[in-house]
Motif scaffolding. Structure first.
Motif, PDB file in Angstrom:
ATOM      1  N   SER A 129     -13.180 -15.573   0.631  1.00 36.74           N
ATOM      2  CA  SER A 129     -13.253 -15.347   2.074  1.00 36.74           C
ATOM      3  C   SER A 129     -14.511 -14.545   2.386  1.00 36.74           C
ATOM      4  O   SER A 129     -15.250 -14.142   1.482  1.00 36.74           O
ATOM      5  CB  SER A 129     -12.010 -14.602   2.580  1.00 36.74           C
ATOM      6  N   ALA A 130     -14.748 -14.328   3.667  1.00 37.60           N
ATOM      7  CA  ALA A 130     -15.898 -13.526   4.097  1.00 37.60           C
ATOM      8  C   ALA A 130     -15.446 -12.559   5.174  1.00 37.60           C
ATOM      9  O   ALA A 130     -14.573 -12.874   5.987  1.00 37.60           O
ATOM     10  CB  ALA A 130     -17.010 -14.427   4.624  1.00 37.60           C
ATOM     11  N   ASN A 131     -16.025 -11.356   5.166  1.00 40.33           N
ATOM     12  CA  ASN A 131     -15.695 -10.391   6.217  1.00 40.33           C
ATOM     13  C   ASN A 131     -16.881 -10.117   7.136  1.00 40.33           C
ATOM     14  O   ASN A 131     -16.792  -9.288   8.042  1.00 40.33           O
ATOM     15  CB  ASN A 131     -15.157  -9.080   5.629  1.00 40.33           C
ATOM     16  N   ALA A 132     -18.000 -10.820   6.899  1.00 40.03           N
ATOM     17  CA  ALA A 132     -19.168 -10.672   7.769  1.00 40.03           C
ATOM     18  C   ALA A 132     -20.081 -11.870   7.586  1.00 40.03           C
ATOM     19  O   ALA A 132     -20.183 -12.423   6.487  1.00 40.03           O
ATOM     20  CB  ALA A 132     -19.922  -9.381   7.458  1.00 40.03           C
ATOM     21  N   ALA A 133     -20.737 -12.276   8.662  1.00 38.32           N
ATOM     22  CA  ALA A 133     -21.736 -13.344   8.612  1.00 38.32           C
ATOM     23  C   ALA A 133     -22.623 -13.163   9.834  1.00 38.32           C
ATOM     24  O   ALA A 133     -22.151 -13.262  10.968  1.00 38.32           O
ATOM     25  CB  ALA A 133     -21.071 -14.718   8.616  1.00 38.32           C
ATOM     26  N   PRO A 162     -36.364 -10.951   8.848  1.00 40.88           N
ATOM     27  CA  PRO A 162     -35.071 -11.492   9.277  1.00 40.88           C
ATOM     28  C   PRO A 162     -34.327 -12.047   8.063  1.00 40.88           C
ATOM     29  O   PRO A 162     -34.938 -12.618   7.147  1.00 40.88           O
ATOM     30  CB  PRO A 162     -35.461 -12.607  10.252  1.00 40.88           C
ATOM     31  N   ALA A 163     -33.031 -11.873   8.049  1.00 44.96           N
ATOM     32  CA  ALA A 163     -32.252 -12.338   6.902  1.00 44.96           C
ATOM     33  C   ALA A 163     -30.879 -12.815   7.351  1.00 44.96           C
ATOM     34  O   ALA A 163     -30.248 -12.220   8.224  1.00 44.96           O
ATOM     35  CB  ALA A 163     -32.111 -11.231   5.866  1.00 44.96           C
ATOM     36  N   TRP A 164     -30.442 -13.884   6.739  1.00 41.80           N
ATOM     37  CA  TRP A 164     -29.085 -14.398   6.927  1.00 41.80           C
ATOM     38  C   TRP A 164     -28.201 -13.691   5.906  1.00 41.80           C
ATOM     39  O   TRP A 164     -28.502 -13.660   4.714  1.00 41.80           O
ATOM     40  CB  TRP A 164     -29.078 -15.907   6.709  1.00 41.80           C
ATOM     41  N   TYR A 165     -27.108 -13.091   6.389  1.00 42.97           N
ATOM     42  CA  TYR A 165     -26.245 -12.282   5.524  1.00 42.97           C
ATOM     43  C   TYR A 165     -24.806 -12.773   5.586  1.00 42.97           C
ATOM     44  O   TYR A 165     -24.280 -13.072   6.665  1.00 42.97           O
ATOM     45  CB  TYR A 165     -26.288 -10.813   5.946  1.00 42.97           C
ATOM     46  N   ILE A 166     -24.166 -12.848   4.409  1.00 46.65           N
ATOM     47  CA  ILE A 166     -22.730 -13.135   4.317  1.00 46.65           C
ATOM     48  C   ILE A 166     -22.105 -12.089   3.394  1.00 46.65           C
ATOM     49  O   ILE A 166     -22.605 -11.848   2.288  1.00 46.65           O
ATOM     50  CB  ILE A 166     -22.437 -14.532   3.735  1.00 46.65           C
ATOM     51  N   GLY A 167     -21.028 -11.471   3.839  1.00 48.90           N
ATOM     52  CA  GLY A 167     -20.265 -10.559   2.986  1.00 48.90           C
ATOM     53  C   GLY A 167     -19.055 -11.295   2.437  1.00 48.90           C
ATOM     54  O   GLY A 167     -18.112 -11.580   3.176  1.00 48.90           O
ATOM     55  N   LEU A 168     -19.088 -11.629   1.165  1.00 48.66           N
ATOM     56  CA  LEU A 168     -18.030 -12.430   0.545  1.00 48.66           C
ATOM     57  C   LEU A 168     -17.006 -11.551  -0.171  1.00 48.66           C
ATOM     58  O   LEU A 168     -17.364 -10.527  -0.772  1.00 48.66           O
ATOM     59  CB  LEU A 168     -18.637 -13.414  -0.458  1.00 48.66           C
ATOM     60  N   ILE A 169     -15.751 -11.972  -0.109  1.00 52.19           N
ATOM     61  CA  ILE A 169     -14.667 -11.306  -0.826  1.00 52.19           C
ATOM     62  C   ILE A 169     -14.130 -12.291  -1.856  1.00 52.19           C
ATOM     63  O   ILE A 169     -13.726 -13.404  -1.518  1.00 52.19           O
ATOM     64  CB  ILE A 169     -13.535 -10.875   0.124  1.00 52.19           C
ATOM     65  N   THR A 170     -14.133 -11.887  -3.114  1.00 51.66           N
ATOM     66  CA  THR A 170     -13.724 -12.772  -4.202  1.00 51.66           C
ATOM     67  C   THR A 170     -12.196 -12.886  -4.265  1.00 51.66           C
ATOM     68  O   THR A 170     -11.481 -12.126  -3.608  1.00 51.66           O
ATOM     69  CB  THR A 170     -14.235 -12.242  -5.548  1.00 51.66           C
ATOM     70  N   PRO A 171     -11.691 -13.808  -5.071  1.00 55.50           N
ATOM     71  CA  PRO A 171     -10.229 -13.952  -5.203  1.00 55.50           C
ATOM     72  C   PRO A 171      -9.527 -12.699  -5.716  1.00 55.50           C
ATOM     73  O   PRO A 171      -8.325 -12.522  -5.485  1.00 55.50           O
ATOM     74  CB  PRO A 171     -10.084 -15.112  -6.195  1.00 55.50           C
ATOM     75  N   VAL A 172     -10.259 -11.822  -6.416  1.00 55.58           N
ATOM     76  CA  VAL A 172      -9.645 -10.583  -6.922  1.00 55.58           C
ATOM     77  C   VAL A 172     -10.042  -9.382  -6.065  1.00 55.58           C
ATOM     78  O   VAL A 172      -9.947  -8.235  -6.487  1.00 55.58           O
ATOM     79  CB  VAL A 172     -10.010 -10.343  -8.407  1.00 55.58           C
ATOM     80  N   ASN A 173     -10.498  -9.668  -4.833  1.00 53.85           N
ATOM     81  CA  ASN A 173     -10.779  -8.633  -3.835  1.00 53.85           C
ATOM     82  C   ASN A 173     -11.959  -7.734  -4.199  1.00 53.85           C
ATOM     83  O   ASN A 173     -11.988  -6.554  -3.855  1.00 53.85           O
ATOM     84  CB  ASN A 173      -9.536  -7.770  -3.578  1.00 53.85           C
ATOM     85  N   THR A 174     -12.940  -8.275  -4.911  1.00 55.72           N
ATOM     86  CA  THR A 174     -14.192  -7.558  -5.112  1.00 55.72           C
ATOM     87  C   THR A 174     -15.216  -8.088  -4.117  1.00 55.72           C
ATOM     88  O   THR A 174     -14.998  -9.104  -3.459  1.00 55.72           O
ATOM     89  CB  THR A 174     -14.708  -7.716  -6.554  1.00 55.72           C
ATOM     90  N   PHE A 175     -16.344  -7.392  -4.019  1.00 56.08           N
ATOM     91  CA  PHE A 175     -17.344  -7.714  -2.996  1.00 56.08           C
ATOM     92  C   PHE A 175     -18.570  -8.376  -3.608  1.00 56.08           C
ATOM     93  O   PHE A 175     -19.036  -7.989  -4.683  1.00 56.08           O
ATOM     94  CB  PHE A 175     -17.764  -6.432  -2.275  1.00 56.08           C
ATOM     95  N   LEU A 176     -19.094  -9.376  -2.881  1.00 62.64           N
ATOM     96  CA  LEU A 176     -20.339 -10.019  -3.295  1.00 62.64           C
ATOM     97  C   LEU A 176     -21.110 -10.379  -2.025  1.00 62.64           C
ATOM     98  O   LEU A 176     -20.681 -11.235  -1.252  1.00 62.64           O
ATOM     99  CB  LEU A 176     -20.062 -11.271  -4.138  1.00 62.64           C
TER     100      LEU A 176
END
Length: 220
Positions: A98-102, A112-126
């Motif tokens: 999932s993602a908590n930011a885009a 300028p940068a395109w950013y996505i905050g991803l949440i892994t299946p084990v609830n870590t951040f990438l």
């Protein structure tokens, strides 16, 4: 008529108590009794309160997932694409990601940068940042001014590794990072996810990396 009971001799005084002394002694005993009873009641109340708190903590369900609302980064990318002159990275990941930011961000040197905050299946951040015409200063800021520790090739794309998991200084969210550059885009993957999760995202980005134009003009 029965004989009147003799007054009690108090050892400390060496004589019988006077009426006033007897009254004062009984009053003091009564005060101490009430004080002790109050303290006992306070302790009992405290024990009951602690017990209630423990029960609440044990019974209330806890959710270890990200507390931020989930974001559909694919839809956000579709809307944001017009703002940047390069194909935006939209990794196709399994449904348990999932993602908590885009969003589009502006970093150092007005990059300028395109950013996505991803949440892994084990609830870590990438996190994923795709900078357009990113400068060296921008890249250094993205990896928290840490030093590259090696390279790796994933799905045909060579990435530079920043492994800060044993760093003794504060490295922010950059426990581990991968960076690569293609045409006008510089990609930075960073976070506390596992090597396998980094490889999953890097693999999903391979086609986008290869599709980047050599140059791009960013609207002022």
């Amino acid at each position: 008529m029965s004989a009147q009971k003799a007054p009690r001799v108090v050892a400390e005084l060496g004589r019988p108590e006077t009426y006033e002394e007897t009254a004062a002694r009984k009053a003091e005993q009564s005060r101490k009794y009430r004080a002790n009873k109050t303290i006992n009641n306070l302790w009992l109340s405290l024990i009951v309160c602690v017990g209630v708190v423990i029960v609440i903590v044990l019974l209330v369900p806890r959710n270890d997932s990200s507390q931020l609302a989930s974001v559909d980064y694919r839809s956000v990318a579709t809307s944001a694409q017009a703002a940047l002159p390069v194909p935006l990275a939209v990794p196709d990941l399994p449904s348990n990601w999932s993602a908590n930011a885009a969003e589009i961000r502006t970093g150092i040197d007005k990059t300028p940068a395109w950013y996505i905050g991803l949440i892994t299946p084990v609830n870590t951040f990438l996190g994923l940042s795709q900078g357009v015409n990113g400068t060296d200063n921008w890249l250094a800021d993205q990896v928290h001014n840490t030093i590259a520790s090696g390279t790796t090739t994933i799905a045909g794309v060579q990435w530079t590794i920043y492994d800060n998991r044993t760093a003794t200084r504060d490295v922010g969210n950059v426990n581990y990072a991968l960076t690569t550059q293609s045409g006008a885009s510089t990609y930075v993957l960073f976070g506390n996810a596992s090597d396998g999760d980094f490889r999953t995202v890097a693999t999903a980005l391979a086609a986008n990396v290869e599709a980047q134009p050599a140059t791009a003009m960013v609207a002022k």
